[in-house]
Every structure is written in structure tokens, then in C-alpha cells.
Design an enzyme around this catalytic site. Structure first.
Site, PDB file in Angstrom:
ATOM      1  N   SER A 195       0.950  -1.042   0.093  1.00 56.66           N
ATOM      2  CA  SER A 195      -0.185   0.038   0.200  1.00 56.66           C
ATOM      3  C   SER A 195       0.817   1.210  -0.103  1.00 56.66           C
ATOM      4  O   SER A 195       1.997   1.165   0.400  1.00 56.66           O
ATOM      5  CB  SER A 195      -0.740   0.051   1.310  1.00 56.66           C
ATOM      6  OG  SER A 195      -1.401   1.199   1.595  1.00 56.66           O
TER       7      SER A 195
ATOM      8  N   TYR B  21      -1.846  -1.423  10.755  1.00 57.54           N
ATOM      9  CA  TYR B  21      -2.137  -1.631   9.279  1.00 57.54           C
ATOM     10  C   TYR B  21      -0.832  -1.113   8.541  1.00 57.54           C
ATOM     11  O   TYR B  21      -0.199  -1.675   7.704  1.00 57.54           O
ATOM     12  CB  TYR B  21      -3.167  -1.219   8.965  1.00 57.54           C
ATOM     13  CG  TYR B  21      -3.302  -1.196   7.322  1.00 57.54           C
ATOM     14  CD1 TYR B  21      -3.748  -2.536   6.613  1.00 57.54           C
ATOM     15  CD2 TYR B  21      -3.122  -0.148   6.499  1.00 57.54           C
ATOM     16  CE1 TYR B  21      -3.743  -2.594   5.349  1.00 57.54           C
ATOM     17  CE2 TYR B  21      -3.521  -0.363   5.180  1.00 57.54           C
ATOM     18  CZ  TYR B  21      -3.751  -1.597   4.594  1.00 57.54           C
ATOM     19  OH  TYR B  21      -3.634  -1.428   3.304  1.00 57.54           O
TER      20      TYR B  21
HETATM   21  N1  LIG Z   1      -8.690  -0.932  -0.788  1.00 56.36           N
HETATM   22  C1  LIG Z   1      -7.904   0.212  -0.599  1.00 56.36           C
HETATM   23  O1  LIG Z   1      -7.945   1.101  -0.433  1.00 56.36           O
HETATM   24  C2  LIG Z   1      -6.341  -0.290  -0.534  1.00 56.36           C
HETATM   25  C3  LIG Z   1      -5.177   0.418  -0.526  1.00 56.36           C
HETATM   26  C4  LIG Z   1      -3.821   0.011  -0.441  1.00 56.36           C
HETATM   27  C5  LIG Z   1      -3.947  -1.381  -0.382  1.00 56.36           C
HETATM   28  N2  LIG Z   1      -4.831  -2.281  -0.379  1.00 56.36           N
HETATM   29  C6  LIG Z   1      -4.671  -3.693  -0.185  1.00 56.36           C
HETATM   30  O2  LIG Z   1      -5.314  -4.503  -1.294  1.00 56.36           O
HETATM   31  C7  LIG Z   1      -5.392  -5.831  -0.692  1.00 56.36           C
HETATM   32  C8  LIG Z   1      -6.783  -6.097  -1.183  1.00 56.36           C
HETATM   33  O3  LIG Z   1      -7.594  -5.568  -0.396  1.00 56.36           O
HETATM   34  P1  LIG Z   1      -8.944  -4.836  -1.295  1.00 56.36           P
HETATM   35  O4  LIG Z   1      -9.050  -3.364  -1.073  1.00 56.36           O
HETATM   36  O5  LIG Z   1      -9.313  -5.625  -2.466  1.00 56.36           O
HETATM   37  O6  LIG Z   1     -10.268  -5.413   0.129  1.00 56.36           O
HETATM   38  P2  LIG Z   1     -11.367  -6.278  -0.039  1.00 56.36           P
HETATM   39  O7  LIG Z   1     -12.333  -6.197  -1.122  1.00 56.36           O
HETATM   40  O8  LIG Z   1     -11.678  -6.067   1.331  1.00 56.36           O
HETATM   41  O9  LIG Z   1     -10.684  -7.571  -0.259  1.00 56.36           O
HETATM   42  C9  LIG Z   1      -9.741  -8.489   0.746  1.00 56.36           C
HETATM   43  C10 LIG Z   1      -9.669  -9.724   0.187  1.00 56.36           C
HETATM   44  O10 LIG Z   1      -8.741 -10.229   1.383  1.00 56.36           O
HETATM   45  C11 LIG Z   1      -9.351 -11.678   1.691  1.00 56.36           C
HETATM   46  N3  LIG Z   1      -9.108 -11.935   3.191  1.00 56.36           N
HETATM   47  C12 LIG Z   1      -9.433 -11.174   4.168  1.00 56.36           C
HETATM   48  N4  LIG Z   1      -9.170 -11.792   5.321  1.00 56.36           N
HETATM   49  C13 LIG Z   1      -8.879 -13.320   4.873  1.00 56.36           C
HETATM   50  C14 LIG Z   1      -8.334 -14.182   5.773  1.00 56.36           C
HETATM   51  N5  LIG Z   1      -8.372 -14.361   7.044  1.00 56.36           N
HETATM   52  N6  LIG Z   1      -7.726 -15.170   5.088  1.00 56.36           N
HETATM   53  C15 LIG Z   1      -8.135 -15.414   3.764  1.00 56.36           C
HETATM   54  N7  LIG Z   1      -8.222 -14.266   2.833  1.00 56.36           N
HETATM   55  C16 LIG Z   1      -8.748 -13.244   3.492  1.00 56.36           C
HETATM   56  C17 LIG Z   1     -10.941 -11.441   1.580  1.00 56.36           C
HETATM   57  O11 LIG Z   1     -11.670 -12.767   1.222  1.00 56.36           O
HETATM   58  P3  LIG Z   1     -12.450 -13.757   2.194  1.00 56.36           P
HETATM   59  O12 LIG Z   1     -13.215 -12.520   2.628  1.00 56.36           O
HETATM   60  O13 LIG Z   1     -13.312 -14.375   1.085  1.00 56.36           O
HETATM   61  O14 LIG Z   1     -11.614 -14.282   3.073  1.00 56.36           O
HETATM   62  C18 LIG Z   1     -10.940 -10.635   0.155  1.00 56.36           C
HETATM   63  O15 LIG Z   1     -10.887 -11.469  -0.999  1.00 56.36           O
HETATM   64  C19 LIG Z   1      -5.299  -5.821   0.842  1.00 56.36           C
HETATM   65  O16 LIG Z   1      -3.869  -6.297   1.055  1.00 56.36           O
HETATM   66  C20 LIG Z   1      -5.015  -4.265   1.113  1.00 56.36           C
HETATM   67  O17 LIG Z   1      -4.253  -4.062   2.254  1.00 56.36           O
HETATM   68  C21 LIG Z   1      -6.275  -1.997  -0.450  1.00 56.36           C
END
Ligand SMILES: NC(=O)c1ccc[n+]([C@@H]2O[C@H](COP(=O)([O-])OP(=O)(O)OC[C@H]3O[C@@H](n4cnc5c(N)ncnc54)[C@H](OP(=O)(O)O)[C@@H]3O)[C@@H](O)[C@H]2O)c1
Length: 260
Positions: free
Chosen positions: A131, A144
Site C-alpha cells: 500500500s 496496518y
Molecule cells: N482498498 C484500498 O484502499 C487499498 C489500498 C492499499 C492497499 N490495499 C490492499 O489491497 C489488498 C486487497 O484489499 P481490497 O482493497 O481488495 O479489499 P477487500 O475487497 O476487502 O478484499 C480483501 C480480500 O482479502 C481476503 N481476506 C481477508 N481476510 C482473509 C483471511 N483471514 N484469509 C484469507 N483471505 C482473507 C478477502 O477474502 P475472504 O473474505 O473471502 O476471506 C478478500 O478477498 C489488501 O492487502 C489491502 O491491504 C487496499
């Protein structure tokens, strides 16, 4: 070509999976939401395998690796992760430790195991999702931000080791700013700036990964922000980040921050 994508049930991971499938890749998708994994398998076709797993549990991470063994995986996408809003002394201990287990430990284990496999065949790509938070300390989301610092610094170090080895294995670290996904709901925050969409972040990340670049920082503003962050004194940067985080606080976030 085959890729393992973690966190493939939603957001950035789901977009990456769809884009890889479009490029003709076979996939192994993982997440906890079995229904969504089955749905993805149905839409993406028979080149897609699924494995339900909670990657906050160490044994489940090894189980996913064992599932992939012998399947000639060429790409690892370490995407699963979540954030948590609140003052460090207020946030829920168990939730936060699970976050460290997922964002750091699971990614660490999979990176090491697949890197060993990739180095043996001198081919393979690792895409770690960090991130923009990885470039700074994050008051009000302290743990985080710290987990993403870990992902970023680990990936940078591995990149240099691979470069010195003249390896054909590559590692790329995706460092987005706000992306419109379920992330905010889970973290208990709302956006203070306009987010990019997950498809754009995914396409950008894959382009950087397939061209062997270390950094994938989508969006000019965020890219400039990460550069500027290097020149701002740490305490001043932390004060700025505190204000940004404060502005992101949602009513949900308030509740979660108060929960012990
Ligand atoms: N959205 C943002 O603003 C942003 C910015 C910078 C970085 N990121 C990073 O991007 C990545 C993806 O996040 P996203 O934004 O796409 O959010 P998201 O839509 O909430 O997706 C998160 C994913 O992680 C999986 N997950 C969560 N807990 C888990 C567990 N205990 N075991 C296995 N899988 C798990 C979820 O799947 P299940 O619920 O099916 O387990 C889901 O597929 C993360 O690493 C986040 O830190 C996001």
C-alpha cells in the site's frame, strides 16, 4: 501459465484474477468466502481451481501451498489483507493480531516457499500487495501501516537479492492509495479522497509485474505523494497522516475504535 491469487473473492484480488483469466492464465484462487470462490470458478471456467482457507491461520497457509505443489505455479499474487482503524490502545487485540498473521505472516510464508520453487526453475513472478501506507507511519491505523511497511521493505530486499543473482524470477510490490473495494468497510473508515477502481489498480499492477518492475504505484497523485514523503521529516509526515486518517473516520470506525 498458472497463478495463485490470495484474497480473490473481492476487490483488487478479484480484479487481478479476472484479468489473468482473460490473458489465458489458469488460476488457483483462495479466500474464506466459499460461495464467491465457486461463483468465480463458474465464471472463469475450467482452468480455475479454488481452495477455501483462512490465511490468518498458519496451518491453512501451508495447506494452500501443499494444494499448489506439483501444479507448476508461475505467479504468486499475495493480495489478501485488511486494515483496522483506531488508536493503538483502543483497537481490538485479536482482530489486530489476525491482521498481522494475514498481512505479514501469510505473505511471508508464501513468498518464501514460492520464491524457492521459482528459483529452482529460474522462472516466476511474485506480486505482493502492499500500500502507499508502506512508505510511512500511520497514526490511527498504526498496525496496518506497519504491516504494509513490512511487505514493502521485504519485497524491495528480495528484488535486490534477485537482481544480484541475475535471476529471471521477478518481484513487484503494488502500493496503491485508496481503491474502491470492501477494504474501507472492514477497516471502519470512509474515503477522504476519490479512490481509483480495483480494475485499474489490477491492470496497472499486472503491467508492472509482467515487465519486471519493482514498484507498481497506480495514480500520479499517490506516486508523487510517495516521493514527497521521502523528503518530509518523519514527525511532520506523521502529523499529516494523522489528519488524513482522522478525516477518514466513519461512524463505524468510531465504534470499532472504542471496542477493546
Ligand atoms: N482498498 C484500498 O484502499 C487499498 C489500498 C492499499 C492497499 N490495499 C490492499 O489491497 C489488498 C486487497 O484489499 P481490497 O482493497 O481488495 O479489499 P477487500 O475487497 O476487502 O478484499 C480483501 C480480500 O482479502 C481476503 N481476506 C481477508 N481476510 C482473509 C483471511 N483471514 N484469509 C484469507 N483471505 C482473507 C478477502 O477474502 P475472504 O473474505 O473471502 O476471506 C478478500 O478477498 C489488501 O492487502 C489491502 O491491504 C487496499
Amino acid at each position: 501459465m498458472k497463478a495463485l491469487v490470495t484474497g480473490a473473492t473481492s476487490g483488487i484480488g478479484q480484479s487481478i484474477a479476472r484479468k489473468l483469466a482473460k490473458r489465458g492464465w489458469d488460476l488457483i484462487l483462495t479466500g474464506r468466502n466459499e460461495e464467491m470462490l465457486k461463483e468465480m470458478q463458474k465464471t472463469l471456467g475450467k482452468g480455475t481451481e479454488i481452495i477455501t482457507a483462512d490465511l490468518a491461520k498458519r496451518e491453512e497457509v501451508f495447506r494452500v501451498y501443499e494444494f499448489c505443489k506439483g501444479k507448476d505455479v508461475d505467479m504468486l499474487v499475495n493480495n489478501a489483507g485488511y486494515g483496522l482503524f483506531g488508536k493503538f490502545d483502543d483497537t481490538d487485540m485479536t482482530d489486530e493480531l489476525n491482521m498481522i498473521d494475514l498481512n505479514v505472516t501469510a505473505l511471508h510464508i508464501l513468498t518464501k516457499l514460492f520464491l524457492r520453487d521459482f528459483k529452482k526453475k529460474d522462472y516466476g513472478t511474485i506480486l505482493n500487495v502492499a500500500s502507499a501506507a508502506g512508505f510511512m507511519a500511520g497514526p490511527l491505523m498504526a498496525t496496518y501501516y506497519a504491516t504494509k511497511n513490512y511487505v514493502l521493505k521485504l519485497s524491495i530486499a528480495i528484488y535486490e537479492e534477485l537482481r544480484r543473482d541475475k535471476s529471471n524470477v521477478t518481484i513487484t510490490v503494488l502500493c496503491p492509495g485508496p481503491v474502491a473495494t470492501n477494504f474501507n468497510n472492514r477497516a471502519g473508515v470512509s474515503f477522504s479522497v476519490k479512490p481509483i477502481n480495483a480494475d485499474y489498480a489490477a491492470e496497472y499492477a499486472l503491467h508492472k509485474a509482467f515487465t519486471g518492475k519493482l514498484f507498481a504505484i497506480p495514480g500520479l497523485t499517490v506516486r508523487l505523494g510517495t516521493v514527497a514523503a521521502r523528503f518530509v521529516p518523519t514527525k511532520i509526515l506523521s502529523a499529516i497522516v494523522y489528519n488524513i486518517q482522522q478525516a477518514k473516520k466513519s461512524s463505524d470506525g468510531k465504534e470499532r475504535a472504542l471496542k477493546k
